[in-house]
Motif scaffolding. Structure first.
Motif, PDB file in Angstrom:
ATOM      1  N   CYS A  90       0.845  -1.189   0.000  1.00 47.12           N
ATOM      2  CA  CYS A  90       0.000   0.000   0.000  1.00 47.12           C
ATOM      3  C   CYS A  90       0.882   1.241   0.000  1.00 47.12           C
ATOM      4  CB  CYS A  90      -0.913   0.016   1.223  1.00 47.12           C
ATOM      5  SG  CYS A  90      -1.957   1.490   1.324  1.00 47.12           S
ATOM      6  N   VAL A  91       0.697   2.081  -1.012  1.00 46.44           N
ATOM      7  CA  VAL A  91       1.405   3.361  -1.081  1.00 46.44           C
ATOM      8  C   VAL A  91       0.418   4.408  -0.583  1.00 46.44           C
ATOM      9  CG1 VAL A  91       2.739   4.915  -2.538  1.00 46.44           C
ATOM     10  CG2 VAL A  91       2.634   2.476  -3.094  1.00 46.44           C
ATOM     11  N   SER A  92       0.456   4.678   0.693  1.00 49.10           N
ATOM     12  CA  SER A  92      -0.591   5.448   1.374  1.00 49.10           C
ATOM     13  C   SER A  92      -0.838   6.806   0.732  1.00 49.10           C
ATOM     14  CB  SER A  92      -0.215   5.648   2.846  1.00 49.10           C
ATOM     15  OG  SER A  92      -0.074   4.403   3.488  1.00 49.10           O
ATOM     16  N   ASP A  93      -2.122   7.142   0.610  1.00 48.10           N
ATOM     17  CA  ASP A  93      -2.562   8.457   0.140  1.00 48.10           C
ATOM     18  C   ASP A  93      -1.985   8.814  -1.228  1.00 48.10           C
ATOM     19  OD1 ASP A  93      -3.922   8.857   2.600  1.00 48.10           O
ATOM     20  OD2 ASP A  93      -2.038   9.486   3.521  1.00 48.10           O
ATOM     21  N   THR A  94      -1.799   7.814  -2.073  1.00 42.13           N
ATOM     22  CA  THR A  94      -1.190   8.053  -3.381  1.00 42.13           C
ATOM     23  C   THR A  94      -2.013   7.397  -4.478  1.00 42.13           C
ATOM     24  OG1 THR A  94       1.032   8.127  -2.418  1.00 42.13           O
ATOM     25  CG2 THR A  94       0.887   7.751  -4.789  1.00 42.13           C
ATOM     26  N   GLN A  95      -2.356   8.174  -5.480  1.00 43.14           N
ATOM     27  CA  GLN A  95      -2.982   7.632  -6.683  1.00 43.14           C
ATOM     28  C   GLN A  95      -1.857   7.158  -7.593  1.00 43.14           C
ATOM     29  OE1 GLN A  95      -5.917  10.166  -8.659  1.00 43.14           O
ATOM     30  NE2 GLN A  95      -5.210   9.426 -10.651  1.00 43.14           N
ATOM     31  N   VAL A  96      -1.562   5.874  -7.539  1.00 39.95           N
ATOM     32  CA  VAL A  96      -0.421   5.332  -8.282  1.00 39.95           C
ATOM     33  C   VAL A  96      -0.694   5.427  -9.781  1.00 39.95           C
ATOM     34  CG1 VAL A  96       1.021   3.308  -8.675  1.00 39.95           C
ATOM     35  CG2 VAL A  96       0.131   3.771  -6.382  1.00 39.95           C
ATOM     36  N   CYS A  97       0.281   5.950 -10.527  1.00 36.09           N
ATOM     37  CA  CYS A  97       0.086   6.102 -11.974  1.00 36.09           C
ATOM     38  C   CYS A  97       1.165   5.403 -12.795  1.00 36.09           C
ATOM     39  CB  CYS A  97      -0.009   7.575 -12.362  1.00 36.09           C
ATOM     40  SG  CYS A  97       1.358   8.601 -11.818  1.00 36.09           S
ATOM     41  N   GLY A  98       2.220   4.920 -12.156  1.00 37.47           N
ATOM     42  CA  GLY A  98       3.251   4.199 -12.888  1.00 37.47           C
ATOM     43  C   GLY A  98       3.961   3.216 -11.987  1.00 37.47           C
ATOM     44  N   VAL A  99       4.333   2.065 -12.551  1.00 38.92           N
ATOM     45  CA  VAL A  99       5.085   1.070 -11.788  1.00 38.92           C
ATOM     46  C   VAL A  99       5.911   0.243 -12.767  1.00 38.92           C
ATOM     47  CG1 VAL A  99       3.253  -0.688 -11.843  1.00 38.92           C
ATOM     48  CG2 VAL A  99       4.898  -0.684  -9.971  1.00 38.92           C
ATOM     49  N   ARG A 100       7.156  -0.047 -12.382  1.00 40.25           N
ATOM     50  CA  ARG A 100       8.045  -0.845 -13.228  1.00 40.25           C
ATOM     51  C   ARG A 100       8.991  -1.663 -12.364  1.00 40.25           C
ATOM     52  NH1 ARG A 100       6.821  -1.362 -18.706  1.00 40.25           N
ATOM     53  NH2 ARG A 100       5.789   0.564 -19.341  1.00 40.25           N
ATOM     54  N   PHE A 101       9.253  -2.898 -12.816  1.00 37.83           N
ATOM     55  CA  PHE A 101      10.354  -3.645 -12.227  1.00 37.83           C
ATOM     56  C   PHE A 101      11.662  -2.966 -12.621  1.00 37.83           C
ATOM     57  CE2 PHE A 101       7.364  -7.384 -12.260  1.00 37.83           C
ATOM     58  CZ  PHE A 101       7.409  -7.625 -10.889  1.00 37.83           C
ATOM     59  N   CYS A 102      12.647  -3.056 -11.734  1.00 37.11           N
ATOM     60  CA  CYS A 102      13.949  -2.445 -11.999  1.00 37.11           C
ATOM     61  C   CYS A 102      15.011  -3.473 -12.381  1.00 37.11           C
ATOM     62  CB  CYS A 102      14.419  -1.637 -10.791  1.00 37.11           C
ATOM     63  SG  CYS A 102      13.335  -0.250 -10.401  1.00 37.11           S
ATOM     64  N   ASP A 103      14.616  -4.735 -12.494  1.00 37.90           N
ATOM     65  CA  ASP A 103      15.548  -5.777 -12.926  1.00 37.90           C
ATOM     66  C   ASP A 103      14.726  -6.919 -13.514  1.00 37.90           C
ATOM     67  OD1 ASP A 103      15.474  -8.177 -10.710  1.00 37.90           O
ATOM     68  OD2 ASP A 103      15.004  -6.226  -9.835  1.00 37.90           O
ATOM     69  N   PRO A 104      15.332  -7.743 -14.385  1.00 37.15           N
ATOM     70  CA  PRO A 104      14.562  -8.793 -15.077  1.00 37.15           C
ATOM     71  C   PRO A 104      14.090  -9.924 -14.176  1.00 37.15           C
ATOM     72  CG  PRO A 104      16.893  -8.909 -15.664  1.00 37.15           C
ATOM     73  CD  PRO A 104      16.714  -7.640 -14.900  1.00 37.15           C
ATOM     74  N   LEU A 105      14.632 -10.018 -12.957  1.00 40.31           N
ATOM     75  CA  LEU A 105      14.203 -11.058 -12.022  1.00 40.31           C
ATOM     76  C   LEU A 105      13.075 -10.595 -11.105  1.00 40.31           C
ATOM     77  CD1 LEU A 105      17.672 -12.551 -11.001  1.00 40.31           C
ATOM     78  CD2 LEU A 105      15.992 -13.523 -12.580  1.00 40.31           C
ATOM     79  N   GLY A 106      12.700  -9.324 -11.212  1.00 41.66           N
ATOM     80  CA  GLY A 106      11.598  -8.820 -10.407  1.00 41.66           C
ATOM     81  C   GLY A 106      11.910  -8.698  -8.930  1.00 41.66           C
ATOM     82  N   SER A 107      13.175  -8.446  -8.589  1.00 42.30           N
ATOM     83  CA  SER A 107      13.560  -8.338  -7.182  1.00 42.30           C
ATOM     84  C   SER A 107      13.499  -6.904  -6.663  1.00 42.30           C
ATOM     85  CB  SER A 107      14.971  -8.897  -6.977  1.00 42.30           C
ATOM     86  OG  SER A 107      15.910  -8.191  -7.763  1.00 42.30           O
ATOM     87  N   SER A 108      13.182  -5.955  -7.540  1.00 43.62           N
ATOM     88  CA  SER A 108      13.005  -4.566  -7.120  1.00 43.62           C
ATOM     89  C   SER A 108      12.039  -3.891  -8.081  1.00 43.62           C
ATOM     90  CB  SER A 108      14.344  -3.819  -7.091  1.00 43.62           C
ATOM     91  OG  SER A 108      14.954  -3.823  -8.371  1.00 43.62           O
ATOM     92  N   PHE A 109      11.339  -2.869  -7.587  1.00 39.68           N
ATOM     93  CA  PHE A 109      10.425  -2.136  -8.455  1.00 39.68           C
ATOM     94  C   PHE A 109      10.334  -0.688  -8.010  1.00 39.68           C
ATOM     95  CE2 PHE A 109       7.710  -3.962  -5.126  1.00 39.68           C
ATOM     96  CZ  PHE A 109       6.851  -2.919  -4.781  1.00 39.68           C
ATOM     97  N   ALA A 110       9.842   0.154  -8.921  1.00 42.68           N
ATOM     98  CA  ALA A 110       9.713   1.586  -8.662  1.00 42.68           C
ATOM     99  C   ALA A 110       8.277   2.010  -8.931  1.00 42.68           C
ATOM    100  CB  ALA A 110      10.676   2.378  -9.541  1.00 42.68           C
ATOM    101  N   VAL A 111       7.842   3.061  -8.222  1.00 38.89           N
ATOM    102  CA  VAL A 111       6.453   3.514  -8.270  1.00 38.89           C
ATOM    103  C   VAL A 111       6.408   5.031  -8.400  1.00 38.89           C
ATOM    104  CG1 VAL A 111       4.267   3.632  -6.990  1.00 38.89           C
ATOM    105  CG2 VAL A 111       5.695   1.582  -6.825  1.00 38.89           C
ATOM    106  N   THR A 112       5.500   5.525  -9.248  1.00 33.78           N
ATOM    107  CA  THR A 112       5.201   6.954  -9.291  1.00 33.78           C
ATOM    108  C   THR A 112       3.737   7.161  -8.941  1.00 33.78           C
ATOM    109  OG1 THR A 112       4.707   6.844 -11.663  1.00 33.78           O
ATOM    110  CG2 THR A 112       6.938   7.503 -11.032  1.00 33.78           C
ATOM    111  N   GLY A 113       3.427   8.345  -8.414  1.00 35.57           N
ATOM    112  CA  GLY A 113       2.056   8.667  -8.045  1.00 35.57           C
ATOM    113  C   GLY A 113       1.708  10.084  -8.438  1.00 35.57           C
TER     114      GLY A 113
END
Length: 334
Positions: free
Chosen positions: A299-322
């Protein structure tokens, strides 16, 4: 399990656009590039693994005769076999840059035929397929650009007609050109999906009907189409037949972005309900059925999430924009 890591500050907050985050990994240089849209500008950032921002650049839409600067709709890195281009779409046209955004190598202006008299012109939906870059338009057409190994001699080679409403997203996977193999999917505002085979001439293989709900984001993995809808559902289809295999009530509000970690089959979904989920996809080798396992929810509190991407091909990290969030949030495995 994932934990929050050091966030990356933005000069301006992210716009409320679906798929409003692009990530380019540069393992050889131990860097990650991030691209985020804010109104008439796109912000490009380079960051070290620990999230320390190293460089920022802003790109703007090629100016025209309008009173106010045209808005950008998407920014996306297209990884081709021989080069990487940064593609920017807007209400005016399509701009292609060298990967660092330093040099614009191509500009395609939208014409009035791309929109009705009451509809704003725009391009949206960007993906690379073999040596082509495909870009969607508000008319429902998909423009296919033939990209040379180097230089600016980019050619509009084909226009694909399969949609009647504006394109929302395009996804590809790297099995391109094989006979009968689906390697691109396009989605539109009515929820219709078109599955294509790329090549010298693109071929429409399957058309999956909509059900009155927009499909803002779509992904393709090993013959599985993953589609995120405005009602919060994620639906998984067989790309070759269009058959619906799995329907997940994944979110309480509109899904804004999907992403895939291709090496492990992890699917990332984000929505306006502040939640990000990770799912594991599998195809049963005996029955051929598609199986899904929920791996993580954030849960990204109080955020209307508008973008999300994995940061590596194994899916061990990801990034979020709101929306209205002046930072890129980063999460990594514990």
């Amino acid at each position: 399990m994932f934990r929050r890591e050091r966030s990356i500050p933005l000069r301006s907050s992210a716009a409320a656009l679906s798929n409003n985050l692009s990530v380019l990994q540069l393992p050889a240089r131990d860097l990650t590039h991030f691209g985020v849209v804010h109104g008439p500008s796109a912000q490009l950032l380079s960051a070290a693994p620990e999230g320390v921002p190293l460089a920022q650049r802003q790109l703007h839409v090629k100016e025209g005769a309008g009173v106010s600067p045209p808005l950008i709709t998407q920014v996306h890195w297209c990884v081709l076999p021989f080069r990487v281009l940064l593609v920017l779409t807007s209400h005016r046209g399509i701009q292609m840059y060298e990967s660092d955004g330093s040099v614009m190598v191509y500009w395609h202006a939208l014409d009035s035929g791309d929109a009705s008299s009451v509809q704003a012109m725009f391009a949206r939906g960007i993906a690379a397929s073999v040596h082509f870059i495909c870009v969607g338009t508000c008319s429902g057409r998909v423009l296919v650009f033939d990209i040379p190994a180097k230089g600016p001699n980019i050619v509009l080679s084909e226009e694909l007609a399969g949609h009647q409403t504006p394109i929302t997203d395009i996804a590809t996977e790297r099995a391109q050109g094989q006979d009968g193999v689906a390697d691109m999917v396009t989605a539109d505002d009515s929820g219709v999906l078109c599955v294509w085979r790329s090549g010298p001439e693109f071929t429409l293989l399957t058309r999956i009907p909509g059900f009155g709900v927009p499909c803002p984001s779509v992904q393709l993995w090993q013959g599985i189409v993953a589609a995120g809808y405005g009602n919060g559902q994620v639906r998984l289809y067989d790309a070759s037949t269009g058959a619906l295999h799995v329907q997940i009530s994944a979110h309480a509000r509109t899904i804004s972005a999907l992403d895939l970690a291709p090496e492990v089959g992890k699917l990332l979904s984000a929505a306006e309900d502040t939640f990000v989920h990770i799912w594991k996809l599998n195809r049963n080798p005996e029955s051929g059925s598609i199986e899904v396992e929920h791996c993580h929810g954030e849960c990204v509190s109080d955020t209307q999430v508008c973008g999300v991407r994995f940061c590596d091909p194994l899916g061990s990290s990801f990034a979020v924009t709101g929306y209205d969030l002046a930072e890129i949030l980063r999460f990594g495995t514990v």
